[in-house]
Design an enzyme around this catalytic site. Structure first.
Site, mmCIF file in Angstrom:
data_model
loop_
_atom_site.group_PDB
_atom_site.id
_atom_site.type_symbol
_atom_site.label_atom_id
_atom_site.label_comp_id
_atom_site.label_asym_id
_atom_site.label_seq_id
_atom_site.Cartn_x
_atom_site.Cartn_y
_atom_site.Cartn_z
ATOM 1 C CG ASN A 161 -33.983 -7.992 45.909
ATOM 2 O OD1 ASN A 161 -33.814 -7.821 47.163
ATOM 3 N ND2 ASN A 161 -34.972 -8.907 45.611
ATOM 4 C CD GLU A 260 -39.851 -13.418 54.528
ATOM 5 O OE1 GLU A 260 -40.391 -13.698 53.661
ATOM 6 O OE2 GLU A 260 -40.234 -13.341 55.784
ATOM 7 C CB CYS A 294 -38.396 -12.928 46.749
ATOM 8 S SG CYS A 294 -39.034 -11.316 47.719
ATOM 9 C CD GLU A 468 -38.753 -9.758 56.744
ATOM 10 O OE1 GLU A 468 -38.598 -9.272 55.780
ATOM 11 O OE2 GLU A 468 -37.592 -10.326 57.319
HETATM 12 P P1 NAP Z 1 -27.716 -14.149 47.629
HETATM 13 O O1 NAP Z 1 -26.767 -14.310 46.896
HETATM 14 O O2 NAP Z 1 -28.346 -15.136 48.604
HETATM 15 O O3 NAP Z 1 -27.264 -12.884 48.764
HETATM 16 C C1 NAP Z 1 -28.190 -12.288 49.582
HETATM 17 C C2 NAP Z 1 -27.398 -11.857 50.766
HETATM 18 O O4 NAP Z 1 -26.437 -12.962 51.554
HETATM 19 C C3 NAP Z 1 -26.054 -10.662 50.376
HETATM 20 O O5 NAP Z 1 -25.753 -9.732 51.361
HETATM 21 C C4 NAP Z 1 -24.885 -11.670 50.331
HETATM 22 O O6 NAP Z 1 -23.672 -10.962 50.491
HETATM 23 C C5 NAP Z 1 -25.157 -12.597 51.357
HETATM 24 N N1 NAP Z 1 -24.241 -13.982 51.205
HETATM 25 C C6 NAP Z 1 -24.217 -14.516 50.156
HETATM 26 N N2 NAP Z 1 -23.406 -15.646 50.189
HETATM 27 C C7 NAP Z 1 -23.268 -15.670 51.619
HETATM 28 C C8 NAP Z 1 -22.592 -16.580 52.553
HETATM 29 N N3 NAP Z 1 -22.184 -17.688 52.074
HETATM 30 N N4 NAP Z 1 -22.783 -16.409 53.938
HETATM 31 C C9 NAP Z 1 -23.371 -15.226 54.338
HETATM 32 N N5 NAP Z 1 -23.994 -14.366 53.445
HETATM 33 C C10 NAP Z 1 -23.972 -14.447 52.277
HETATM 34 O O7 NAP Z 1 -29.021 -13.472 47.261
HETATM 35 P P2 NAP Z 1 -29.081 -12.550 45.998
HETATM 36 O O8 NAP Z 1 -29.153 -13.198 44.734
HETATM 37 O O9 NAP Z 1 -28.203 -11.327 46.036
HETATM 38 O O10 NAP Z 1 -30.771 -11.976 45.901
HETATM 39 C C11 NAP Z 1 -31.680 -12.482 45.423
HETATM 40 C C12 NAP Z 1 -32.264 -13.472 46.194
HETATM 41 O O11 NAP Z 1 -32.989 -13.011 47.324
HETATM 42 C C13 NAP Z 1 -33.500 -14.314 45.330
HETATM 43 O O12 NAP Z 1 -33.338 -15.578 45.352
HETATM 44 C C14 NAP Z 1 -34.635 -13.533 45.793
HETATM 45 O O13 NAP Z 1 -36.057 -14.026 45.499
HETATM 46 C C15 NAP Z 1 -34.298 -13.419 47.141
HETATM 47 N N6 NAP Z 1 -35.172 -12.458 47.808
HETATM 48 C C16 NAP Z 1 -36.114 -12.729 48.951
HETATM 49 C C17 NAP Z 1 -37.154 -11.811 49.321
HETATM 50 C C18 NAP Z 1 -38.187 -12.382 50.252
HETATM 51 O O14 NAP Z 1 -38.714 -11.718 51.167
HETATM 52 N N7 NAP Z 1 -38.494 -13.773 50.255
HETATM 53 C C19 NAP Z 1 -36.754 -10.766 49.305
HETATM 54 C C20 NAP Z 1 -35.662 -10.174 48.265
HETATM 55 C C21 NAP Z 1 -35.028 -11.132 47.737
HETATM 56 P P3 NAP Z 1 -22.885 -10.024 49.110
HETATM 57 O O15 NAP Z 1 -23.737 -9.176 48.750
HETATM 58 O O16 NAP Z 1 -21.599 -9.969 49.700
HETATM 59 O O17 NAP Z 1 -22.918 -11.234 48.073
#
Ligand code: NAP
Length: 490
Positions: A161, A260, A294, A468
């Site tokens: 994102n 995060e 997020c 961060e």
């Molecule tokens: P996600 O599914 O958790 O993916 C994030 C990252 O983790 C991607 O690089 C993904 O790779 C990787 N990943 C997925 N499964 C994994 C596993 N089993 N082992 C290791 N790595 C793995 O999250 P998303 O849906 O892409 O992103 C949205 C989420 O991020 C939301 O919940 C949002 O709130 C959160 N977010 C939080 C912040 C914050 O600062 N708190 C900022 C931005 C977003 P792939 O791309 O290959 O799937």
């Protein structure tokens, strides 16, 4: 070099097709297509690295660590400032790459480049202020001295994102502390990460200090990044579900961890609020990045007396958003990242309507394409509906009305998440009471845009740990070492 189409860049060398390890570009046996979510077209292909390249990157970061840590803070800052300058000089191209692979409108993408670069500039300076301490000792023949040292190799996994800023926020703090860095960016958005690596190289950041490994084996690469003995710290931005499993993987070698994770931000409008300002803040905090941040507002609570006025003005403002391909002039809200993401949001809206919510605006997919969902407003929502308890991660605002301060604080805190919260009010006593009672890591008070390099970004509860940005953001990359100097008596 692989083919790439229609990038429209001034500097075509910013499109990179290989992982960046130890200062060189590594081809892989197979490739990954990177697609434009607005059109479904392939932008380019990138080598699909895996476990072997991840190990190589960690080896490179380990090899560079002593050299980088031994540089003075001024030397590191000089190189980081050059990196910052190059990122800003290429802001337009970097924004275009970001919009192509992620979808957000070009103006927002430019904002993300500047926001990410600001962390690099800010931490370049803050690295000069990593102070130690002296502590009065309990006996006269001893002295207690505290020094801070870089933790070592930092490994990270980042989401799609914010393909630039989520990397910049981590790398800036890590590099300024004297750590070396390996990032595995999200599979859907590797190009922004690789463009950052190209500019790090041009800035003179030495080989092995900043490494990018691109590949779709999230699980396999994640196991290496979280368990390799040469990694000292692991930092993740992404969903709470994935974060939990990565924390447990890190436990096997007791790594320093920062997370995060997801959010479920309440946005509260009290009777005495400036309604126009609240509307503006709600639009910004909800519809930026098509609702896929997020810290996006997830639930809008409006006090009974002003609910009609707020809903009317908010609906007018949201209806004025212009949905479409982020590269087109005048577009203010882009596509979602995938059709799966659209399906998830649509299911939550349908569930809410079945449970009694009313659609005031939108409420359906858009004819612009399968990744487009109309900016949506729902009223008559209750806090126990799935749309209120889940992280929506899309352009949908559920409005929930409330009567009292106590009631809204209880509803706002009734979630496992604790990242960002927002509220609009004028009564100073109420402002302090509410600010102190909200169980969130960040609270926007009469403000919908809270994040910047000088402020500590992070959550409580299941939204994660660590911060961060800000002086607090450095602590996650430093170890405290206590030196006990004895034998000083006569
Ligand atoms: P996600 O599914 O958790 O993916 C994030 C990252 O983790 C991607 O690089 C993904 O790779 C990787 N990943 C997925 N499964 C994994 C596993 N089993 N082992 C290791 N790595 C793995 O999250 P998303 O849906 O892409 O992103 C949205 C989420 O991020 C939301 O919940 C949002 O709130 C959160 N977010 C939080 C912040 C914050 O600062 N708190 C900022 C931005 C977003 P792939 O791309 O290959 O799937």
């Amino acid at each position: 070099m692989l083919q790439h189409q229609g990038s429209g860049l001034q500097d075509k060398q910013l499109i990179k097709n290989f992982s960046y390890i130890n200062g060189s570009w590594h081809s892989s046996e197979s490739n990954l297509a990177v697609t434009n979510p607005a059109t479904g077209e392939t932008i380019t292909e990138v080598g699909n690295a895996g476990v072997a390249e991840t190990k190589l990157a960690i080896k490179a970061a380990k090899g560079a660590f002593k050299m980088w840590a031994a540089k003075s803070a001024n030397e590191r800052a000089g190189l980081m400032k050059k990196w910052f300058d190059l990122l800003m000089q290429h802001q337009d191209d970097l924004a275009r790459i970001l919009t192509l692979e992620q979808g957000k409108p070009l103006a927002e993408a430019k904002g993300e480049i500047a926001y990410g670069a600001a962390f690099i500039e800010w931490f370049a300076e803050e690295g000069k202020r990593i102070y130690g301490d002296t502590i009065p000792a309990p006996s006269g023949d001893k002295r207690i001295i505290v020094i801070k040292q870089p933790v070592g190799v930092v490994a990270s996994i980042t989401p799609w994102n914010f393909p630039n800023a989520m990397i910049a926020r981590k790398a800036a703090a890590a590099l300024s502390a004297g750590c070396t860095f390996v990032v595995r960016p999200a599979t859907q958005t590797p190009l922004s990460a690789l463009a950052m690596a190209e500019l790090a190289e041009r800035a003179g950041i030495p080989a092995g200090v900043f490494n990018v490994v691109v590949g779709d084996d999230a699980r396999g690469m994640g196991e290496i990044l979280t368990q390799h003995p040469d990694v000292a710290k692991f930092t993740f931005t992404g969903s709470t579900a994935v974060g939990k499993s990565l924390i447990s993987q890190c436990a096997t070698s007791v790594k320093k961890v920062s997370m995060e994770l997801g959010g479920n931000a309440p946005f509260i409008v009290f009777n005495d609020a400036d309604i126009d300002a609240a509307v503006q803040g709600a639009v910004m905090s909800k519809y930026r990045n098509a609702g896929q941040t997020c810290v996006c507002t997830n639930r809008i609570f409006v006090q009974r007396e002003v609910v009609a006025e707020f809903t009317e003005k908010f609906t007018t403002a949201v209806a004025a958003l212009n949905l479409g391909d982020g590269l087109v002039d005048g577009i203010t809200i882009g596509p979602m990242i995938s059709s799966d993401a659209v399906n998830g949001v649509d299911a939550l809206v349908k569930d809410a309507v079945a449970a009694g919510a009313n659609i005031v605006l939108g409420g359906q997919r858009d004819s612009a394409g399968e990744t487009f969902y109309q900016p949506t407003i729902l009223t008559g929502v209750s806090n126990d509906m799935a749309i209120a308890s889940h992280e929506i991660f899309g352009p949908v605002s559920p409005i929930i009305s409330f009567e009292t301060e106590e009631e809204v604080i209880a509803m706002a805190n009734d979630t496992e998440y604790g990242l960002a919260a927002y509220f609009y009010a004028r009564d100073i006593g109420l402002i302090w009471r509410v600010a102190e009672q909200l169980e969130y890591g960040m609270v926007g008070i009469n403000e919908g845009a809270i994040s910047n390099a000088a402020a500590p970004f992070g959550g409580v509860k299941q939204s994660g740990n660590g911060r961060e940005g800000s002086k607090y953001g450095l602590d996650d990359y430093l170890e405290i070492k206590y030196l006990c100097m004895g034998g000083l008596g006569k």
